[in-house]
Design an enzyme around this catalytic site. Structure first.
Site, mmCIF file in Angstrom:
data_model
loop_
_atom_site.group_PDB
_atom_site.id
_atom_site.type_symbol
_atom_site.label_atom_id
_atom_site.label_comp_id
_atom_site.label_asym_id
_atom_site.label_seq_id
_atom_site.Cartn_x
_atom_site.Cartn_y
_atom_site.Cartn_z
ATOM 1 N N ASN A 82 0.832 -1.214 0.000
ATOM 2 C CA ASN A 82 0.000 0.000 0.000
ATOM 3 C C ASN A 82 0.857 1.251 0.000
ATOM 4 O O ASN A 82 0.545 2.236 -0.668
ATOM 5 C CB ASN A 82 -0.948 -0.008 1.201
ATOM 6 C CG ASN A 82 -2.211 -0.783 0.917
ATOM 7 O OD1 ASN A 82 -3.014 -0.379 0.088
ATOM 8 N ND2 ASN A 82 -2.359 -1.931 1.559
ATOM 9 N N ILE B 246 -1.308 -1.335 17.768
ATOM 10 C CA ILE B 246 -2.405 -0.501 18.266
ATOM 11 C C ILE B 246 -1.791 0.736 18.923
ATOM 12 O O ILE B 246 -0.869 0.621 19.733
ATOM 13 C CB ILE B 246 -3.276 -1.287 19.262
ATOM 14 C CG1 ILE B 246 -3.990 -2.402 18.494
ATOM 15 C CG2 ILE B 246 -4.279 -0.367 19.953
ATOM 16 C CD1 ILE B 246 -4.827 -3.316 19.350
ATOM 17 N N ASP C 120 -10.428 0.734 14.704
ATOM 18 C CA ASP C 120 -11.082 0.405 13.429
ATOM 19 C C ASP C 120 -12.515 0.931 13.322
ATOM 20 O O ASP C 120 -13.362 0.310 12.688
ATOM 21 C CB ASP C 120 -11.059 -1.119 13.177
ATOM 22 C CG ASP C 120 -9.642 -1.657 12.994
ATOM 23 O OD1 ASP C 120 -8.763 -0.888 12.573
ATOM 24 O OD2 ASP C 120 -9.420 -2.850 13.267
ATOM 25 N N ARG D 24 4.343 0.661 26.125
ATOM 26 C CA ARG D 24 3.569 1.090 24.958
ATOM 27 C C ARG D 24 3.618 2.617 24.818
ATOM 28 O O ARG D 24 3.785 3.155 23.723
ATOM 29 C CB ARG D 24 2.128 0.632 25.173
ATOM 30 C CG ARG D 24 1.223 0.780 23.994
ATOM 31 C CD ARG D 24 -0.158 0.293 24.367
ATOM 32 N NE ARG D 24 -0.249 -1.150 24.354
ATOM 33 C CZ ARG D 24 -0.481 -1.881 23.252
ATOM 34 N NH1 ARG D 24 -0.637 -1.281 22.097
ATOM 35 N NH2 ARG D 24 -0.564 -3.180 23.299
ATOM 36 N N THR E 285 -9.573 7.095 15.114
ATOM 37 C CA THR E 285 -10.030 7.634 16.397
ATOM 38 C C THR E 285 -9.588 6.626 17.472
ATOM 39 O O THR E 285 -9.157 5.519 17.135
ATOM 40 C CB THR E 285 -11.568 7.777 16.420
ATOM 41 O OG1 THR E 285 -12.132 6.475 16.242
ATOM 42 C CG2 THR E 285 -12.066 8.721 15.334
ATOM 43 N N HIS F 246 -7.933 -0.475 6.192
ATOM 44 C CA HIS F 246 -8.280 -1.726 6.876
ATOM 45 C C HIS F 246 -8.882 -2.696 5.857
ATOM 46 O O HIS F 246 -9.725 -2.300 5.043
ATOM 47 C CB HIS F 246 -9.282 -1.438 8.002
ATOM 48 C CG HIS F 246 -9.639 -2.672 8.768
ATOM 49 N ND1 HIS F 246 -8.804 -3.207 9.728
ATOM 50 C CD2 HIS F 246 -10.702 -3.493 8.681
ATOM 51 C CE1 HIS F 246 -9.356 -4.308 10.201
ATOM 52 N NE2 HIS F 246 -10.515 -4.500 9.583
#
Ligand code: GAR
Length: 203
Positions: free
Chosen positions: A14, A92, A145, A65, A141, A109
């Site tokens: 992509n 994520i 997803d 994270r 957001t 997605h």
């Protein structure tokens, strides 16, 4: 000309479709950098070959994270992009990161959201027996997803499909729909009204 940063984790097809679209003038924006969460991501080589700056921000090198998200945000900010594109980025991102780039963070997605958020979308689409499947480009957001949908493309599901044939059919559409959605963004044609994306069709 507006500039975008692409985040990848692997193959980078992509990302390559975006670089091609920029190089051919179909996408009136230029790639500022490609950033991978995996040092061995195949897409990094393709980006370098196209003369685009690359960086690696490897989660394994960070204690948490939040520390990874901070380092990634700093790496992106160093390029001051107008838009950040998640193109096969398999991490994520935390709420602080998403808020920091709100309105200029988009994701592709491999399903027709809100169907099949998360992983293994093609396998799950086959298991459910859906007749149509596809891909979605959306604003990111904090809700995984589920952000406002910019564009979708639909493919049929055939009786003899297996995961590989279905994912290949969807991927072909991804390579069309992502550069198109990015072009609309950089042309300032997108607005979000009550969670729905409106495309200015007057241009
Ligand atoms: C693409 O199918 C993309 O939609 C998907 O990963 C693949 C990456 O391929 N993204 C996700 O699953 C995100 N949750 P690519 O590296 O060749 O672009």
């Amino acid at each position: 000309m507006k500039r975008y940063v692409v985040l990848i984790s692997g193959r980078g097809s992509n990302m390559a479709s975006l670089l091609d679209a920029s190089a051919s003038g179909r996408l009136p924006a230029s790639p500022a950098a490609v950033i991978s969460s995996k040092p061995e991501a195949e897409g990094l080589r393709a980006a370098r070959n196209a003369g685009v700056e690359t960086r690696v921000v490897d989660p394994a090198r960070f204690p948490s994270r939040a520390a990874f998200d901070d380092a990634l945000a700093g790496t992106i900010d160093a390029f001051s992009p107008d838009l950040v594109i998640l193109a096969g980025f398999m991490r994520i991102l935390g709420n602080d990161f998403v808020r920091r780039f709100a309105g200029r963070l988009i994701n592709i997605h491999p399903s027709l959201l809100p169907a099949f958020p998360g992983l293994n979308t093609h396998r799950r689409a086959l298991a459910e027996g859906v007749r149509f499947h596809g891909c979605t480009v959306h604003f990111v957001t904090p809700d995984l997803d589920h952000g406002p949908i910019i564009a979708q493309a639909v493919v049929p599901v055939f009786d003899d499909d297996i995961e590989a044939s279905l994912s290949a059919r969807v991927l072909e559409k991804e390579h069309l729909v992502l550069p198109q959605a990015v072009a609309w963004f950089v042309e300032d044609r997108l607005t979000v009204v009550e969670g729905r994306v409106r495309l200015d069709a007057s241009r």
